[in-house]
Design a protein around this motif. Structure first.
Motif, PDB file in Angstrom:
ATOM      1  N   ARG A 184     -38.415  11.570  -9.094  1.00 30.71           N
ATOM      2  CA  ARG A 184     -36.978  11.443  -9.058  1.00 30.71           C
ATOM      3  C   ARG A 184     -36.134  11.438 -10.300  1.00 30.71           C
ATOM      4  O   ARG A 184     -36.730  10.554 -11.107  1.00 30.71           O
ATOM      5  CB  ARG A 184     -36.764  10.090  -8.149  1.00 30.71           C
ATOM      6  N   VAL A 185     -35.225  12.121 -10.526  1.00 29.36           N
ATOM      7  CA  VAL A 185     -34.447  12.057 -11.836  1.00 29.36           C
ATOM      8  C   VAL A 185     -33.164  11.149 -11.519  1.00 29.36           C
ATOM      9  O   VAL A 185     -32.266  11.228 -10.728  1.00 29.36           O
ATOM     10  CB  VAL A 185     -34.223  13.372 -12.278  1.00 29.36           C
ATOM     11  N   LEU A 186     -32.807   9.988 -12.713  1.00 30.30           N
ATOM     12  CA  LEU A 186     -31.628   9.408 -12.683  1.00 30.30           C
ATOM     13  C   LEU A 186     -31.248   9.382 -14.020  1.00 30.30           C
ATOM     14  O   LEU A 186     -31.889   9.430 -14.808  1.00 30.30           O
ATOM     15  CB  LEU A 186     -32.180   7.774 -12.420  1.00 30.30           C
ATOM     16  N   PHE A 187     -29.586   9.514 -13.997  1.00 27.41           N
ATOM     17  CA  PHE A 187     -29.201   9.706 -15.122  1.00 27.41           C
ATOM     18  C   PHE A 187     -28.216   8.427 -15.190  1.00 27.41           C
ATOM     19  O   PHE A 187     -27.603   7.868 -14.598  1.00 27.41           O
ATOM     20  CB  PHE A 187     -27.968  10.689 -15.034  1.00 27.41           C
ATOM     21  N   LEU A 188     -28.291   8.053 -16.631  1.00 24.11           N
ATOM     22  CA  LEU A 188     -27.598   6.722 -17.007  1.00 24.11           C
ATOM     23  C   LEU A 188     -25.938   7.028 -16.987  1.00 24.11           C
ATOM     24  O   LEU A 188     -25.446   7.858 -17.600  1.00 24.11           O
ATOM     25  CB  LEU A 188     -27.891   6.268 -18.319  1.00 24.11           C
ATOM     26  N   ARG A 189     -25.232   6.420 -16.297  1.00 20.47           N
ATOM     27  CA  ARG A 189     -23.878   6.294 -16.127  1.00 20.47           C
ATOM     28  C   ARG A 189     -23.252   4.985 -16.624  1.00 20.47           C
ATOM     29  O   ARG A 189     -23.369   3.857 -16.071  1.00 20.47           O
ATOM     30  CB  ARG A 189     -23.263   6.695 -14.805  1.00 20.47           C
ATOM     31  N   LEU A 190     -22.453   5.021 -17.788  1.00 25.46           N
ATOM     32  CA  LEU A 190     -22.011   3.921 -18.477  1.00 25.46           C
ATOM     33  C   LEU A 190     -20.629   4.220 -18.958  1.00 25.46           C
ATOM     34  O   LEU A 190     -20.321   5.432 -19.374  1.00 25.46           O
ATOM     35  CB  LEU A 190     -22.817   3.656 -19.674  1.00 25.46           C
ATOM     36  N   ASN A 191     -19.623   3.367 -18.737  1.00 29.13           N
ATOM     37  CA  ASN A 191     -18.390   3.547 -18.969  1.00 29.13           C
ATOM     38  C   ASN A 191     -17.722   4.689 -18.588  1.00 29.13           C
ATOM     39  O   ASN A 191     -17.027   5.759 -18.983  1.00 29.13           O
ATOM     40  CB  ASN A 191     -18.043   3.536 -20.494  1.00 29.13           C
ATOM     41  N   GLY A 192     -18.116   5.319 -17.267  1.00 28.80           N
ATOM     42  CA  GLY A 192     -17.391   6.399 -16.565  1.00 28.80           C
ATOM     43  C   GLY A 192     -18.002   7.673 -16.983  1.00 28.80           C
ATOM     44  O   GLY A 192     -17.661   8.992 -16.578  1.00 28.80           O
TER      45      GLY A 192
END
Length: 138
Positions: free
Chosen positions: A17-25
């Protein structure tokens, strides 16, 4: 490195499973991309990315992570044309067994699946598509 952005991801070893960092939109850390930006070039193999050790160390510090928590994917690179100047986008993986959810939540960020990125700007969706293709083909 003002003309550099990183897409940071975590890939679960057992499930892939791949997750991406979302920070400050944004998934393009740390300053996002200007609104009218476009991907103009990318390399998913062949060219090897080097010389980003200092930038990765800075990213680890900014995210309050231990040294060695991020590793650059040396075969991924994309060039984004923006109104001000071209921007190089690189890919880095979290090296931890589990994604550092709490550390990122403390920064008011979160990890998202690619399907949760629908509200991102078109250029970021294109970059995520390129990254996902790179990761699944590799």
């Amino acid at each position: 490195m003002p003309n550099t952005r990183f897409i940071l991801y975590h890939k679960q070893a057992t499930s892939a499973r791949v997750l991406f960092l979302r920070l400050n939109g944004t998934v393009c850390q740390f300053d996002g991309l200007p609104e009218s930006s476009q991907v103009v070039e990318s390399s998913l193999e062949g060219e090897v990315v080097t010389g980003l050790d200092e930038a990765i160390a800075h990213a680890e510090q900014k995210l309050n992570l231990a040294t060695g928590s991020l590793k650059i994917e040396t075969e991924f690179w994309a060039k984004v044309d923006s109104p001000e100047t071209p921007i190089n986008v690189y890919l880095a993986q979290f090296t931890t067994t589990d994604a550092p959810h709490q550390e990122i939540a403390d920064l008011e960020g979160k990890f998202i699946a690619i399907t949760e990125g629908r509200s991102l700007p078109p250029v970021e969706l294109e970059l995520l598509r390129l990254v996902y293709s790179f990761l699944m083909d590799g």
